[in-house]
Design a protein around this motif. Sequence first.
Motif, mmCIF file in Angstrom:
data_model
loop_
_atom_site.group_PDB
_atom_site.id
_atom_site.type_symbol
_atom_site.label_atom_id
_atom_site.label_comp_id
_atom_site.label_asym_id
_atom_site.label_seq_id
_atom_site.Cartn_x
_atom_site.Cartn_y
_atom_site.Cartn_z
ATOM 1 N N ILE B 94 -17.158 -14.507 19.973
ATOM 2 C CA ILE B 94 -18.299 -15.229 19.407
ATOM 3 C C ILE B 94 -18.753 -14.549 18.115
ATOM 4 O O ILE B 94 -18.514 -13.365 17.910
ATOM 5 N N GLY B 95 -19.362 -15.325 17.251
ATOM 6 C CA GLY B 95 -19.927 -14.797 16.017
ATOM 7 C C GLY B 95 -21.444 -14.936 16.074
ATOM 8 O O GLY B 95 -21.942 -15.920 16.611
ATOM 9 N N ILE B 96 -22.132 -13.954 15.575
ATOM 10 C CA ILE B 96 -23.601 -14.015 15.570
ATOM 11 C C ILE B 96 -24.073 -13.781 14.142
ATOM 12 O O ILE B 96 -23.644 -12.830 13.492
ATOM 13 N N GLN B 97 -24.919 -14.680 13.664
ATOM 14 C CA GLN B 97 -25.399 -14.556 12.290
ATOM 15 C C GLN B 97 -26.909 -14.759 12.250
ATOM 16 O O GLN B 97 -27.407 -15.766 12.752
ATOM 17 N N VAL B 98 -27.621 -13.790 11.689
ATOM 18 C CA VAL B 98 -29.064 -13.973 11.502
ATOM 19 C C VAL B 98 -29.295 -14.261 10.014
ATOM 20 O O VAL B 98 -28.480 -13.871 9.180
ATOM 21 N N PRO B 99 -30.385 -14.964 9.674
ATOM 22 C CA PRO B 99 -30.586 -15.362 8.273
ATOM 23 C C PRO B 99 -30.465 -14.176 7.316
ATOM 24 O O PRO B 99 -31.031 -13.103 7.556
ATOM 25 N N GLY B 100 -29.711 -14.401 6.262
ATOM 26 C CA GLY B 100 -29.610 -13.396 5.210
ATOM 27 C C GLY B 100 -28.612 -12.291 5.443
ATOM 28 O O GLY B 100 -28.296 -11.543 4.521
ATOM 29 N N ARG B 101 -28.129 -12.162 6.651
ATOM 30 C CA ARG B 101 -27.218 -11.053 6.929
ATOM 31 C C ARG B 101 -25.804 -11.566 7.191
ATOM 32 O O ARG B 101 -25.574 -12.751 7.427
ATOM 33 N N ALA B 102 -24.842 -10.632 7.174
ATOM 34 C CA ALA B 102 -23.446 -10.991 7.399
ATOM 35 C C ALA B 102 -23.232 -11.398 8.856
ATOM 36 O O ALA B 102 -24.013 -11.042 9.735
ATOM 37 N N ARG B 103 -22.166 -12.155 9.071
ATOM 38 C CA ARG B 103 -21.859 -12.623 10.424
ATOM 39 C C ARG B 103 -21.105 -11.538 11.190
ATOM 40 O O ARG B 103 -20.232 -10.882 10.628
ATOM 41 N N LEU B 104 -21.491 -11.367 12.459
ATOM 42 C CA LEU B 104 -20.826 -10.349 13.286
ATOM 43 C C LEU B 104 -19.955 -11.034 14.324
ATOM 44 O O LEU B 104 -20.385 -11.999 14.961
ATOM 45 N N TYR B 105 -18.745 -10.518 14.483
ATOM 46 C CA TYR B 105 -17.853 -11.091 15.499
ATOM 47 C C TYR B 105 -17.695 -10.126 16.669
ATOM 48 O O TYR B 105 -17.467 -8.927 16.467
#
Lengths: 152, 649
Positions: B94-105
Amino acid sequence: MSTEFVDLLKKYPAGRRENLIPILQELQDQHGYIPEPAVSAIAEYLEIPAVKIYSVATFYNEFRFNAGGKYHFQVCQGIGCQVDGSERIRSELHRLLEIEPGEITADGWFSLEWVPCLGVCQEAPVLSVNGELYAKMTPVRLKELVDKFRNR
Amino acid sequence: METPRISEELQEGLHALITHQQPDSDPTLKFLGRSLRRERVERLTIFIDRTTPTSIYNTSLIEEAVEQWSDENQQISEVIETGCLGLISAEPVIGIQVPGRARLYYGPVEPADIAGMLDAITKQVIPEENLIGQMIMTGQQPWEDIPDWKKHPFFVNQSRTITSLNGVINPSSISDYIAWGGYRTFYSSIRNYSGQELMKLIEQSGLRGRSGSGFLASVKWIKAAGTTSDKRYVLCNADESDPGGYMHRVLIESNPHLILEGIMLAAYIIGANHAIIYTRSRYRTAVKRIQCALGQVRELGLLGQDILHSGYTLDIQLKRGPGAFVCGEETALISSLEGKRGSPRTKPPYPATSGLFGKPTLVHNIETLAQVPMIISKGPDFYKQTGTPGSTGTKLFSLSGKIKRLGVVEVPFGTSLGAVIDGIGGGTRNGRPAKAVLLGGPSGKFIPVSKFNLPLDLDKFNEENLVLGSGSMVLLDDDSCPINLIKNMMDFIRQESCGKCIPCRDGSKRIMEILSLISSRSLPENKYEALDRFKGVTGMLELAEVMQSTSLCGLGKCAPNPLISGMELFREELEEHVFDRTCRARVCLNMRSFMVDPVACNGCNLCFVKCPEKAIIGSPRLVHYIVDDLCTGCGKCFEVCKFNAILVN
């Protein structure tokens, strides 16, 4: 022509052989197998001999002429599963159900099929029963699974 | 399947993104592109891989966990489905992305972990467990001290071009693909260039078919375009039936629009107004994705009459293949589309001059066609920079078997086999010594560890008389029995042989019989049976060679490849099977014999109860004994014994 299949056949232009496989696929999707009366109806509609339809339908793995069992076992035949021991699963299923692939048990409960890679090689060996996947199978877990279905 | 309607406003935006000269120069379009690429998100966004490899995990539980967490913390979150990054051994990813920051896998992720992970990430603390890496897109603030996902050992040596959007975009959404520059090449091609001009680019690029034989693509293209006919077809073979490979399925499921664009360009270049995708109906997700993609493309007017006022007309049809290995052969594929049995026919005439319904037909598999948009947009000189002079571009491989990191990899031609197996794949799963790699599935050959420095290059492989095949790689370690694998693959060929020519139909059956005989325990046999067995052993190689030289199509010609290469490589093991009747890997089921270890056995009686053949004698608290003559070698006692008291030979 039996009226049962008219609606389905009408979707395709008559007398065009290239529609044979799509028609058979739609029948199989609807019924789970190809009903015998449908074959003569298709033959009449597409203007080809019924024997040709049998010749095509028996050639491809997907088509069946009998309904599957209540629990349809599909064992992955992918090389990934084979390396991880799917042969043991296959021989154990053979022994437990006493049927060959493509057959159905006398009580109509189980049917068996070997299928190409199911795509979950990381959890090999896998099998699917009525579309639900079971991962990392061992003969012992398989026995438990079959018993679970038998006692339902 | 109903495809979600695209709102008119968005349609306009998407058209502008396709047709605008430089979308980045227009602030509105730039903003739209960035939002659609999800470089900027307004809320917490979770990306869940929804391809076949994750079907075994209940990804809806992950979705529920996200919803539950959002409710509890009064956060607004959004879940988006994506394709597969390729690292299948880490599924579910899964990928997690919060506003303004890079996406984490992350991967593998359990539904129970979700709440903790989201708690931490919204507080700007990054859990490092199961982290694959961060994906930094323009305008995003990277996370400190978190490695880029491309630095992960699985990705670091890959050169992802056709798979670059896999796992990044939503495969069911055309706007994602367009925002990443999709269909722009197609639009500018049909507006500004003629088929002949573009054909030159294909010719210069040196594109070769990815299906195994490595045929030079432009030869087919020129022939198909040059044959006079009222109708032409482009036929995309997405009927991947290699039992060891899954790269095509992952590509369709992760980025169906790329395939469509490739087909559309090929059709335009050879002047075809009809194209067909043939994919197997068992690939349910892939079929759904293509149907959905076709619906969206039609809705945007990229298919149909007079596409985007260019005067060019094209339609693509999806045909579901009813499942036959031999339909990978182009003439068999065409027979199947004509509603006949999928039997190959003799060539010439080649499909490029007389194919579907007797019309010129360009047949390629999806991997070849997926290269086309890049060749046209970046130009042949750029394309030729990757790969080797003879084999340009990249190649997809699927890794499976006893490998540590399973998955779909894309590397330039010329990368060494060892770099893929040991570098990207991480070697064997348990650290056991590797034995060989089977490259190319049931039509491929075994490659020993000593040849792992061999570059994956079509010409080099031809020189060495090896097969690159479709690109499935199966790693064997010393726990795997090649004889057993060859037998199972021959059984597969026996089932899949179309039955038209005798060498393939009967040869595969006979070889399978011989291999079954030599991989079974020594049963009492009379002298003729023993003679028959040895006759088989001595004649097997000759039979294989006959099959190779006289079969009609590639299926039969390549079927003995694993056997011939295996006999050469695993001579010792084969002889053990034949003479000593043992399998050192203890894989051949019929060859195992079992014994009770009198020291370890405490007489728990479990094996006695479980033995289906009643071949075990003993009573509680006494050492048990297995009667060899009754034992069928099923291995049940070995599996149930909790004290490791059953010895296998």
